[in-house]
Scaffold this motif. Structure first.
Motif, PDB file in Angstrom:
ATOM      1  N   PRO A  33       0.044  -9.008  -4.514  1.00  0.00           N
ATOM      2  CA  PRO A  33       1.189  -9.124  -3.607  1.00  0.00           C
ATOM      3  C   PRO A  33       2.365  -9.807  -4.314  1.00  0.00           C
ATOM      4  CG  PRO A  33      -0.816  -9.886  -2.544  1.00  0.00           C
ATOM      5  CD  PRO A  33      -1.133  -9.687  -3.995  1.00  0.00           C
ATOM      6  N   VAL A  34       3.551  -9.244  -4.135  1.00  0.00           N
ATOM      7  CA  VAL A  34       4.753  -9.763  -4.790  1.00  0.00           C
ATOM      8  C   VAL A  34       5.860  -9.861  -3.749  1.00  0.00           C
ATOM      9  CG1 VAL A  34       6.520  -9.215  -6.496  1.00  0.00           C
ATOM     10  CG2 VAL A  34       4.133  -8.776  -7.021  1.00  0.00           C
ATOM     11  N   ARG A  35       6.571 -10.972  -3.764  1.00  0.00           N
ATOM     12  CA  ARG A  35       7.672 -11.157  -2.816  1.00  0.00           C
ATOM     13  C   ARG A  35       9.030 -11.280  -3.497  1.00  0.00           C
ATOM     14  NH1 ARG A  35       5.952 -10.734   2.147  1.00  0.00           N
ATOM     15  NH2 ARG A  35       3.885 -11.504   2.638  1.00  0.00           N
ATOM     16  N   ASP A  36       9.045 -11.379  -4.837  1.00  0.00           N
ATOM     17  CA  ASP A  36      10.329 -11.485  -5.522  1.00  0.00           C
ATOM     18  C   ASP A  36      10.258 -10.841  -6.904  1.00  0.00           C
ATOM     19  OD1 ASP A  36       9.650 -13.617  -7.608  1.00  0.00           O
ATOM     20  OD2 ASP A  36       9.198 -14.716  -5.778  1.00  0.00           O
ATOM     21  N   ALA A  37      11.419 -10.559  -7.467  1.00  0.00           N
ATOM     22  CA  ALA A  37      11.515  -9.862  -8.751  1.00  0.00           C
ATOM     23  C   ALA A  37      10.899 -10.670  -9.896  1.00  0.00           C
ATOM     24  CB  ALA A  37      12.973  -9.537  -9.068  1.00  0.00           C
ATOM     25  N   GLY A  38      11.014 -11.998  -9.838  1.00  0.00           N
ATOM     26  CA  GLY A  38      10.448 -12.838 -10.893  1.00  0.00           C
ATOM     27  C   GLY A  38       8.940 -12.662 -11.018  1.00  0.00           C
ATOM     28  N   ARG A  39       8.249 -12.662  -9.891  1.00  0.00           N
ATOM     29  CA  ARG A  39       6.786 -12.488  -9.907  1.00  0.00           C
ATOM     30  C   ARG A  39       6.421 -11.095 -10.377  1.00  0.00           C
ATOM     31  NH1 ARG A  39       2.227 -13.516 -11.573  1.00  0.00           N
ATOM     32  NH2 ARG A  39       0.481 -12.983 -10.232  1.00  0.00           N
TER      33      ARG A  39
ATOM     34  N   ALA B 227      -0.797   3.096 -19.123  1.00  0.00           N
ATOM     35  CA  ALA B 227      -0.442   2.024 -18.186  1.00  0.00           C
ATOM     36  C   ALA B 227       0.046   2.647 -16.882  1.00  0.00           C
ATOM     37  CB  ALA B 227       0.646   1.138 -18.776  1.00  0.00           C
ATOM     38  N   VAL B 228      -0.346   2.018 -15.781  1.00  0.00           N
ATOM     39  CA  VAL B 228       0.094   2.464 -14.460  1.00  0.00           C
ATOM     40  C   VAL B 228       0.640   1.244 -13.717  1.00  0.00           C
ATOM     41  CG1 VAL B 228      -0.604   3.414 -12.234  1.00  0.00           C
ATOM     42  CG2 VAL B 228      -1.638   4.288 -14.337  1.00  0.00           C
ATOM     43  N   LEU B 229       1.845   1.384 -13.198  1.00  0.00           N
ATOM     44  CA  LEU B 229       2.421   0.370 -12.320  1.00  0.00           C
ATOM     45  C   LEU B 229       2.732   1.082 -11.010  1.00  0.00           C
ATOM     46  CD1 LEU B 229       3.714  -2.383 -11.629  1.00  0.00           C
ATOM     47  CD2 LEU B 229       5.840  -1.479 -12.588  1.00  0.00           C
ATOM     48  N   GLN B 230       2.103   0.641  -9.959  1.00  0.00           N
ATOM     49  CA  GLN B 230       2.326   1.271  -8.657  1.00  0.00           C
ATOM     50  C   GLN B 230       2.865   0.221  -7.702  1.00  0.00           C
ATOM     51  OE1 GLN B 230      -0.201   4.501  -7.042  1.00  0.00           O
ATOM     52  NE2 GLN B 230      -0.879   2.907  -5.639  1.00  0.00           N
ATOM     53  N   LEU B 231       4.050   0.472  -7.157  1.00  0.00           N
ATOM     54  CA  LEU B 231       4.660  -0.427  -6.192  1.00  0.00           C
ATOM     55  C   LEU B 231       4.471   0.162  -4.805  1.00  0.00           C
ATOM     56  CD1 LEU B 231       8.025  -1.117  -8.035  1.00  0.00           C
ATOM     57  CD2 LEU B 231       5.932  -2.465  -8.119  1.00  0.00           C
ATOM     58  N   SER B 232       3.800  -0.573  -3.959  1.00  0.00           N
ATOM     59  CA  SER B 232       3.579  -0.158  -2.580  1.00  0.00           C
ATOM     60  C   SER B 232       4.524  -0.974  -1.711  1.00  0.00           C
ATOM     61  CB  SER B 232       2.123  -0.415  -2.189  1.00  0.00           C
ATOM     62  OG  SER B 232       1.907  -0.052  -0.851  1.00  0.00           O
ATOM     63  N   LEU B 233       5.445  -0.311  -1.045  1.00  0.00           N
ATOM     64  CA  LEU B 233       6.430  -0.985  -0.209  1.00  0.00           C
ATOM     65  C   LEU B 233       5.870  -1.078   1.206  1.00  0.00           C
ATOM     66  CD1 LEU B 233       9.498   1.020  -1.526  1.00  0.00           C
ATOM     67  CD2 LEU B 233       8.561  -1.123  -2.404  1.00  0.00           C
ATOM     68  N   ARG B 234       5.774  -2.300   1.709  1.00  0.00           N
ATOM     69  CA  ARG B 234       5.141  -2.532   3.011  1.00  0.00           C
ATOM     70  C   ARG B 234       6.046  -3.365   3.911  1.00  0.00           C
ATOM     71  NH1 ARG B 234      -0.263  -1.490   3.041  1.00  0.00           N
ATOM     72  NH2 ARG B 234      -1.134  -0.888   1.044  1.00  0.00           N
ATOM     73  N   ARG B 235       5.897  -3.140   5.201  1.00  0.00           N
ATOM     74  CA  ARG B 235       6.601  -3.962   6.185  1.00  0.00           C
ATOM     75  C   ARG B 235       5.904  -3.829   7.528  1.00  0.00           C
ATOM     76  NH1 ARG B 235      12.236  -0.853   7.611  1.00  0.00           N
ATOM     77  NH2 ARG B 235      11.294   0.600   9.053  1.00  0.00           N
ATOM     78  N   ASP B 236       6.237  -4.744   8.431  1.00  0.00           N
ATOM     79  CA  ASP B 236       5.710  -4.669   9.788  1.00  0.00           C
ATOM     80  C   ASP B 236       6.517  -3.627  10.553  1.00  0.00           C
ATOM     81  OD1 ASP B 236       4.053  -6.707   9.034  1.00  0.00           O
ATOM     82  OD2 ASP B 236       5.162  -8.278  10.085  1.00  0.00           O
TER      83      ASP B 236
ATOM     84  N   GLY C 130       6.654  -2.223  14.326  1.00  0.00           N
ATOM     85  CA  GLY C 130       6.143  -2.395  15.686  1.00  0.00           C
ATOM     86  C   GLY C 130       4.939  -3.315  15.694  1.00  0.00           C
ATOM     87  N   ARG C 131       3.842  -2.825  16.256  1.00  0.00           N
ATOM     88  CA  ARG C 131       2.605  -3.625  16.296  1.00  0.00           C
ATOM     89  C   ARG C 131       1.793  -3.509  15.016  1.00  0.00           C
ATOM     90  NH1 ARG C 131       0.507  -1.867  22.218  1.00  0.00           N
ATOM     91  NH2 ARG C 131       2.394  -2.456  23.336  1.00  0.00           N
ATOM     92  N   VAL C 132       2.143  -2.579  14.163  1.00  0.00           N
ATOM     93  CA  VAL C 132       1.393  -2.362  12.918  1.00  0.00           C
ATOM     94  C   VAL C 132       1.925  -3.319  11.845  1.00  0.00           C
ATOM     95  CG1 VAL C 132       0.762  -0.699  11.140  1.00  0.00           C
ATOM     96  CG2 VAL C 132       1.047   0.070  13.509  1.00  0.00           C
ATOM     97  N   LYS C 133       1.054  -4.178  11.380  1.00  0.00           N
ATOM     98  CA  LYS C 133       1.427  -5.163  10.361  1.00  0.00           C
ATOM     99  C   LYS C 133       1.127  -4.618   8.968  1.00  0.00           C
ATOM    100  CE  LYS C 133       2.353  -8.230  13.499  1.00  0.00           C
ATOM    101  NZ  LYS C 133       3.729  -8.340  13.935  1.00  0.00           N
ATOM    102  N   ASN C 134       2.012  -4.898   8.042  1.00  0.00           N
ATOM    103  CA  ASN C 134       1.803  -4.575   6.619  1.00  0.00           C
ATOM    104  C   ASN C 134       1.602  -3.071   6.387  1.00  0.00           C
ATOM    105  OD1 ASN C 134       1.723  -5.560   3.988  1.00  0.00           O
ATOM    106  ND2 ASN C 134      -0.502  -5.621   3.973  1.00  0.00           N
ATOM    107  N   LYS C 135       2.353  -2.250   7.087  1.00  0.00           N
ATOM    108  CA  LYS C 135       2.243  -0.787   6.954  1.00  0.00           C
ATOM    109  C   LYS C 135       2.935  -0.324   5.679  1.00  0.00           C
ATOM    110  CE  LYS C 135       3.680   3.507   9.225  1.00  0.00           C
ATOM    111  NZ  LYS C 135       2.476   4.267   9.048  1.00  0.00           N
ATOM    112  N   GLU C 136       2.268   0.541   4.935  1.00  0.00           N
ATOM    113  CA  GLU C 136       2.892   1.105   3.744  1.00  0.00           C
ATOM    114  C   GLU C 136       3.968   2.096   4.179  1.00  0.00           C
ATOM    115  OE1 GLU C 136       1.106   2.361  -0.359  1.00  0.00           O
ATOM    116  OE2 GLU C 136       1.023   4.107   0.974  1.00  0.00           O
TER     117      GLU C 136
END
Length: 91
Positions: free
Chosen positions: A19-25, A53-62, A64-70
Motif C-alpha cells: 500500500p502506498v499513499r504518496d509518491a515518495g513511498r 520487472a513488473v510494476l502494477q499500480l492498483s488505484l483504489r478508493r471508497d 459508496g458502501r464499497v470500501k477500497n474498490k479498485e
C-alpha cells in the motif's frame, strides 16, 4: 507468468502488494525492486537487465458502501534482454 482470472482480469501470481499513499513511498518501492534485479554486460549495453520487472499500480478508493474498490490499474512491464538484435555484435 501472467494469467487471466475468471472475471477477465490479468493476474501475476507471486506479485507482492505494498500500500502506498504518496509518491515518495512509491519511489522507495521502485528503488527496492531495481536493486533486486540481476544485470549483466552485453555488447549493446554495459548494464543490461537479466530479469523481467513488473510494476502494477492498483488505484483504489471508497465508492459508496464499497470500501477500497479498485477503480483503475496501470501495469508497467520491463522485459529482460530486450535490446534490438541490430544493436548487438551477435546479430
Amino acid at each position: 507468468k501472467c494469467l487471466e482470472d475468471r472475471k477477465g482480469k490479468v493476474q501475476f501470481p507471486g506479485l507482492s502488494e505494498h500500500p502506498v499513499r504518496d509518491a515518495g513511498r512509491l519511489m522507495e518501492i521502485i528503488d527496492e525492486g531495481s536493486q533486486n534485479r540481476s544485470t549483466g554486460t552485453t555488447s549493446a549495453n554495459a548494464d543490461s537487465s537479466r530479469s523481467h520487472a513488473v510494476l502494477q499500480l492498483s488505484l483504489r478508493r471508497d465508492v459508496g458502501r464499497v470500501k477500497n474498490k479498485e477503480v483503475g490499474r496501470l501495469t508497467f512491464i520491463d522485459l529482460a534482454g530486450s535490446e534490438r538484435g541490430a544493436d548487438t555484435s551477435k546479430a
